[in-house]
Scaffold this motif. Structure first.
Motif, PDB file in Angstrom:
ATOM      1  N   VAL A 158       1.281  12.982  10.507  1.00 18.64           N
ATOM      2  CA  VAL A 158       1.189  13.823   9.315  1.00 18.64           C
ATOM      3  C   VAL A 158      -0.131  14.598   9.419  1.00 18.64           C
ATOM      4  CG1 VAL A 158       1.017  13.830   6.799  1.00 18.64           C
ATOM      5  CG2 VAL A 158       2.498  12.157   7.925  1.00 18.64           C
ATOM      6  N   PRO A 159      -0.095  15.943   9.322  1.00 11.51           N
ATOM      7  CA  PRO A 159       1.032  16.789   8.926  1.00 11.51           C
ATOM      8  C   PRO A 159       1.762  17.456  10.093  1.00 11.51           C
ATOM      9  CG  PRO A 159      -0.967  18.073   8.812  1.00 11.51           C
ATOM     10  CD  PRO A 159      -1.369  16.707   9.315  1.00 11.51           C
ATOM     11  N   ASP A 160       1.444  17.082  11.345  1.00 13.51           N
ATOM     12  CA  ASP A 160       2.035  17.794  12.484  1.00 13.51           C
ATOM     13  C   ASP A 160       3.550  17.705  12.499  1.00 13.51           C
ATOM     14  OD1 ASP A 160      -0.512  18.420  13.284  1.00 13.51           O
ATOM     15  OD2 ASP A 160      -0.698  16.708  14.631  1.00 13.51           O
ATOM     16  N   GLN A 161       4.078  16.500  12.244  1.00 16.19           N
ATOM     17  CA  GLN A 161       5.532  16.323  12.272  1.00 16.19           C
ATOM     18  C   GLN A 161       6.143  16.213  10.877  1.00 16.19           C
ATOM     19  OE1 GLN A 161       4.854  12.941  15.154  1.00 16.19           O
ATOM     20  NE2 GLN A 161       6.829  13.665  15.916  1.00 16.19           N
ATOM     21  N   MET A 162       5.348  15.904   9.891  1.00 11.13           N
ATOM     22  CA  MET A 162       5.851  15.738   8.523  1.00 11.13           C
ATOM     23  C   MET A 162       4.735  16.058   7.527  1.00 11.13           C
ATOM     24  SD  MET A 162       8.578  14.688   6.744  1.00 11.13           S
ATOM     25  CE  MET A 162       9.447  13.521   7.815  1.00 11.13           C
ATOM     26  N   SER A 163       5.096  16.836   6.506  1.00 11.00           N
ATOM     27  CA  SER A 163       4.158  17.070   5.400  1.00 11.00           C
ATOM     28  C   SER A 163       4.537  16.173   4.234  1.00 11.00           C
ATOM     29  CB  SER A 163       4.205  18.533   4.954  1.00 11.00           C
ATOM     30  OG  SER A 163       3.583  19.380   5.893  1.00 11.00           O
ATOM     31  N   ILE A 164       3.529  15.661   3.547  1.00 10.69           N
ATOM     32  CA  ILE A 164       3.774  14.786   2.392  1.00 10.69           C
ATOM     33  C   ILE A 164       2.913  15.261   1.222  1.00 10.69           C
ATOM     34  CG2 ILE A 164       3.510  12.454   1.445  1.00 10.69           C
ATOM     35  CD1 ILE A 164       4.241  11.307   4.060  1.00 10.69           C
ATOM     36  N   VAL A 165       3.527  15.322   0.040  1.00 13.35           N
ATOM     37  CA  VAL A 165       2.781  15.634  -1.182  1.00 13.35           C
ATOM     38  C   VAL A 165       3.057  14.539  -2.213  1.00 13.35           C
ATOM     39  CG1 VAL A 165       2.791  18.125  -0.804  1.00 13.35           C
ATOM     40  CG2 VAL A 165       4.643  17.087  -2.106  1.00 13.35           C
ATOM     41  N   GLY A 166       2.075  14.301  -3.065  1.00 10.68           N
ATOM     42  CA  GLY A 166       2.209  13.322  -4.140  1.00 10.68           C
ATOM     43  C   GLY A 166       2.011  13.983  -5.488  1.00 10.68           C
ATOM     44  N   PHE A 167       1.687  13.166  -6.473  1.00  9.14           N
ATOM     45  CA  PHE A 167       1.478  13.669  -7.838  1.00  9.14           C
ATOM     46  C   PHE A 167       0.561  12.690  -8.563  1.00  9.14           C
ATOM     47  CE2 PHE A 167       2.243  15.710 -11.775  1.00  9.14           C
ATOM     48  CZ  PHE A 167       3.071  16.825 -11.594  1.00  9.14           C
ATOM     49  N   ASP A 168      -0.456  13.206  -9.240  1.00  7.88           N
ATOM     50  CA  ASP A 168      -1.416  12.495 -10.102  1.00  7.88           C
ATOM     51  C   ASP A 168      -2.845  12.729  -9.666  1.00  7.88           C
ATOM     52  OD1 ASP A 168       0.543  11.417 -11.771  1.00  7.88           O
ATOM     53  OD2 ASP A 168       0.686   9.554 -10.611  1.00  7.88           O
ATOM     54  N   ASP A 169      -3.113  12.682  -8.344  1.00 10.73           N
ATOM     55  CA  ASP A 169      -4.461  12.732  -7.794  1.00 10.73           C
ATOM     56  C   ASP A 169      -5.281  11.536  -8.252  1.00 10.73           C
ATOM     57  OD1 ASP A 169      -6.420  13.745  -6.107  1.00 10.73           O
ATOM     58  OD2 ASP A 169      -7.403  14.858  -7.728  1.00 10.73           O
ATOM     59  N   ILE A 170      -4.792  10.339  -7.922  1.00  9.53           N
ATOM     60  CA  ILE A 170      -5.563   9.129  -8.170  1.00  9.53           C
ATOM     61  C   ILE A 170      -6.775   9.135  -7.241  1.00  9.53           C
ATOM     62  CG2 ILE A 170      -3.546   7.833  -8.945  1.00  9.53           C
ATOM     63  CD1 ILE A 170      -3.398   6.532  -6.192  1.00  9.53           C
ATOM     64  N   PRO A 171      -7.844   8.407  -7.563  1.00  5.57           N
ATOM     65  CA  PRO A 171      -9.086   8.500  -6.782  1.00  5.57           C
ATOM     66  C   PRO A 171      -8.923   8.299  -5.279  1.00  5.57           C
ATOM     67  CG  PRO A 171      -9.494   7.346  -8.831  1.00  5.57           C
ATOM     68  CD  PRO A 171      -8.007   7.575  -8.770  1.00  5.57           C
ATOM     69  N   ILE A 172      -8.048   7.376  -4.861  1.00  2.00           N
ATOM     70  CA  ILE A 172      -7.926   7.083  -3.434  1.00  2.00           C
ATOM     71  C   ILE A 172      -7.200   8.174  -2.667  1.00  2.00           C
ATOM     72  CG2 ILE A 172      -5.724   5.847  -3.526  1.00  2.00           C
ATOM     73  CD1 ILE A 172      -6.922   3.806  -1.585  1.00  2.00           C
ATOM     74  N   ALA A 173      -6.551   9.107  -3.366  1.00  2.00           N
ATOM     75  CA  ALA A 173      -5.781  10.155  -2.689  1.00  2.00           C
ATOM     76  C   ALA A 173      -6.668  10.986  -1.764  1.00  2.00           C
ATOM     77  CB  ALA A 173      -5.097  11.050  -3.721  1.00  2.00           C
ATOM     78  N   ALA A 174      -7.942  11.124  -2.089  1.00  3.05           N
ATOM     79  CA  ALA A 174      -8.856  11.906  -1.253  1.00  3.05           C
ATOM     80  C   ALA A 174      -9.392  11.107  -0.076  1.00  3.05           C
ATOM     81  CB  ALA A 174     -10.022  12.422  -2.094  1.00  3.05           C
ATOM     82  N   ASP A 175      -9.198   9.786  -0.074  1.00  2.00           N
ATOM     83  CA  ASP A 175      -9.812   8.920   0.930  1.00  2.00           C
ATOM     84  C   ASP A 175      -8.850   8.402   1.980  1.00  2.00           C
ATOM     85  OD1 ASP A 175     -12.308   9.141  -0.348  1.00  2.00           O
ATOM     86  OD2 ASP A 175     -11.786   7.552  -1.756  1.00  2.00           O
ATOM     87  N   VAL A 176      -7.527   8.522   1.752  1.00  2.00           N
ATOM     88  CA  VAL A 176      -6.577   8.077   2.770  1.00  2.00           C
ATOM     89  C   VAL A 176      -6.605   9.056   3.932  1.00  2.00           C
ATOM     90  CG1 VAL A 176      -5.087   6.882   1.146  1.00  2.00           C
ATOM     91  CG2 VAL A 176      -4.672   9.307   1.626  1.00  2.00           C
ATOM     92  N   THR A 177      -6.016   8.652   5.060  1.00  2.00           N
ATOM     93  CA  THR A 177      -5.967   9.504   6.249  1.00  2.00           C
ATOM     94  C   THR A 177      -4.519   9.782   6.631  1.00  2.00           C
ATOM     95  OG1 THR A 177      -8.047   8.553   7.041  1.00  2.00           O
ATOM     96  CG2 THR A 177      -6.707   9.763   8.633  1.00  2.00           C
ATOM     97  N   PRO A 178      -4.117  11.049   6.618  1.00  6.74           N
ATOM     98  CA  PRO A 178      -4.865  12.225   6.163  1.00  6.74           C
ATOM     99  C   PRO A 178      -4.963  12.245   4.639  1.00  6.74           C
ATOM    100  CG  PRO A 178      -2.639  12.878   6.674  1.00  6.74           C
ATOM    101  CD  PRO A 178      -2.754  11.424   7.080  1.00  6.74           C
ATOM    102  N   ALA A 179      -5.985  12.935   4.132  1.00  8.91           N
ATOM    103  CA  ALA A 179      -6.138  13.054   2.680  1.00  8.91           C
ATOM    104  C   ALA A 179      -4.906  13.733   2.090  1.00  8.91           C
ATOM    105  CB  ALA A 179      -7.393  13.859   2.359  1.00  8.91           C
ATOM    106  N   LEU A 180      -4.522  13.287   0.896  1.00  4.73           N
ATOM    107  CA  LEU A 180      -3.223  13.643   0.328  1.00  4.73           C
ATOM    108  C   LEU A 180      -3.255  14.932  -0.500  1.00  4.73           C
ATOM    109  CD1 LEU A 180      -0.258  12.638  -0.077  1.00  4.73           C
ATOM    110  CD2 LEU A 180      -1.083  11.482  -2.147  1.00  4.73           C
ATOM    111  N   THR A 181      -2.367  15.849  -0.170  1.00  6.16           N
ATOM    112  CA  THR A 181      -2.118  16.999  -1.038  1.00  6.16           C
ATOM    113  C   THR A 181      -1.326  16.516  -2.245  1.00  6.16           C
ATOM    114  OG1 THR A 181      -2.130  18.615   0.755  1.00  6.16           O
ATOM    115  CG2 THR A 181      -0.921  19.208  -1.235  1.00  6.16           C
TER     116      THR A 181
END
Length: 339
Positions: free
Chosen positions: A271-294
Motif C-alpha cells: 500500500v499504496p503501490d498495489q492497493m489504496s486504502i482510505v478510512g474515516f474519523d482520523d483517530i490519533p494513530i491514523a497518522a502513525d501507522v505505516t503507511p500513514a492513513l488517508t
C-alpha cells in the motif's frame, strides 16, 4: 385516566422538559410566556403534579451521563475527552456507560441514569435504524424529560432530541471523488454494523459518488464489518478473495482500515503501490501507522463539547448542530498501478 405531564406539555405546545421545569419546581429559568402557557394548560386539564417526580426534579445532581458503544474505540475516547473537558469547566461530574453495542443495554442505562437523578444524558453512539428500539428509547427519554432531565445525541438518531451531527454523507462522497480523481475504477467497501445510521450514511455517500462517476459497485463488494481492527482485517481478506483486481478499499472507520492494512501486509500486498486504502474519523494513530492513513477527519472532541453545551442549555426548542468533516491525505493512497 389521570392527566399526565405529557398531556400538559402537548396542550401547552412545549417540550416535556419545559413543562417539568414549570410544574416540578426546577431551578432552571423559563420565560414568562412559556410559564403562563404551561400553568394554563395544567389548570384546564386539572393536572395534579406527581410529588415523587417533583422531589426527583429538585434533587437532580450536577452529573451528566454519557452512553457510548465502545469505550475502547478511539473515536469514542476522543468524544469523551471533549465532554470531560467541558464538563470540568461547567462544574459537572461525568458518568460513562459502555453498551458494547448492545441496544438493550443502552435502554437499560437510560433507566439507570434516570434513577441516579443525573441532570442530562448524552447518547454518544450512532443511532439505530430500528423502529422497536426507537420507540422504546423515545419512551425512556420522555420519562427522563418529564422529570426535568435534558438529552443530547451525537450523530443521526431517529428520536427527537438536541443533536450534533458530523457530515458523514458528504465526507464519504468526498473520499470517493478523491479516489476517482486518482484514477481508481475498481472498489471495495468494508462496511460497519448494519443498523447503525453512521454506517448507512457513510456507505450511501460513497456509493452515490461512485454512481455519479459512472461506477456501479457490485453488492458483494460491500463486506460487513463491526468497526473493530480484526473485523477490518477479515473483511479485507474476503474482498481480495472475491475481487482480486480491486485497487481501492474504503473502510467506514479508521480502526477497520488499520486492520485492513495489516491484512494486506501479511498477504504481501503493498500500500499504496498495489492497493489504496482510505478510512474515516482520523483517530490519533491514523497518522502513525505505516503507511500513514488517508482519511476523513471528524471533529470528535468538538462533537463532545457541543453535545454537552446542548445538554446543559436552558433552550426550549430542539436544535441540531452540523459539523463539517475534512479530508486528510496521507501515504495510503496513490494512482492505481499500471500493472
Amino acid at each position: 385516566m389521570a392527566v399526565t405531564l405529557a398531556d400538559v406539555a402537548r396542550r401547552a405546545g412545549v417540550s416535556l422538559a419545559t413543562a417539568s421545569r414549570v410544574l416540578n419546581g426546577s431551578a432552571r429559568a423559563v420565560s414568562d410566556e412559556m410559564r403562563a402557557r404551561v400553568t394554563a394548560a395544567a389548570r384546564e386539564l386539572h393536572y395534579v403534579p406527581n410529588a415523587h417526580a417533583q422531589a426527583l426534579a429538585r434533587a437532580a445532581t450536577q452529573t451528566v451521563g454519557v452512553i457510548v458503544h465502545d469505550v475502547s474505540d478511539p473515536y469514542f475516547a476522543e468524544i469523551l475527552r471533549g465532554i470531560q473537558r467541558s464538563a470540568a469547566d461547567a462544574g459537572r461530574l461525568m458518568i460513562v456507560c459502555n453498551t458494547f453495542r448492545d441496544p438493550q443495554r443502552e435502554l437499560e442505562y437510560v433507566h439507570l441514569l434516570q434513577k441516579q437523578r443525573v441532570e442530562a444524558i448524552i447518547l454518544a453512539g450512532s443511532g439505530l435504524d430500528d423502529r422497536a428500539y426507537c420507540r422504546s428509547m423515545t419512551e425512556r427519554l420522555d420519562s427522563f424529560a418529564s422529570m426535568g432531565g435534558r438529552v443530547a445525541v451525537i450523530g443521526r438518531h431517529n428520536i427527537a432530541a438536541d443533536a450534533v451531527v458530523p457530515d458523514n454523507v458528504g465526507g464519504a462522497r468526498a473520499l470517493a471523488h478523491y479516489l476517482l480523481d486518482l484514477g481508481h475504477r475498481s472498489f471495495g467497501i468494508i462496511d460497519g454494523p448494519a443498523l447503525l445510521t453512521t454506517s448507512r450514511d457513510r456507505r450511501s455517500g460513497f456509493v452515490q459518488a461512485l454512481q455519479a462517476g459512472g461506477i456501479t459497485l457490485p453488492p458483494d463488494a460491500i463486506i460487513p464489518g463491526d468497526f473493530t481492527r480484526d473485523g477490518g482485517a477479515q473483511a479485507a481478506i474476503r474482498l481480495l478473495e472475491r475481487f482480486p483486481s480491486i485497487t481501492a478499499i474504503f473502510a467506514l472507520n479508521d480502526v477497520m482500515a488499520i486492520g485492513a492494512l495489516a491484512a494486506l501486509r501479511e498477504r504481501g500486498i503493498t500500500v499504496p503501490d498495489q492497493m489504496s486504502i482510505v478510512g474515516f474519523d482520523d483517530i490519533p494513530i491514523a497518522a502513525d501507522v505505516t503507511p500513514a492513513l488517508t482519511t476523513m477527519r471528524v471533529p470528535m472532541s468538538q462533537l463532545g463539547s457541543e453535545a454537552l453545551a446542548l445538554a446543559l442549555s436552558a433552550e426550549d426548542t430542539l436544535r441540531t448542530i452540523h459539523l463539517p468533516t475534512e479530508m486528510i491525505v496521507r501515504q495510503s493512497t496513490a494512482p492505481p498501478s499500471a500493472t
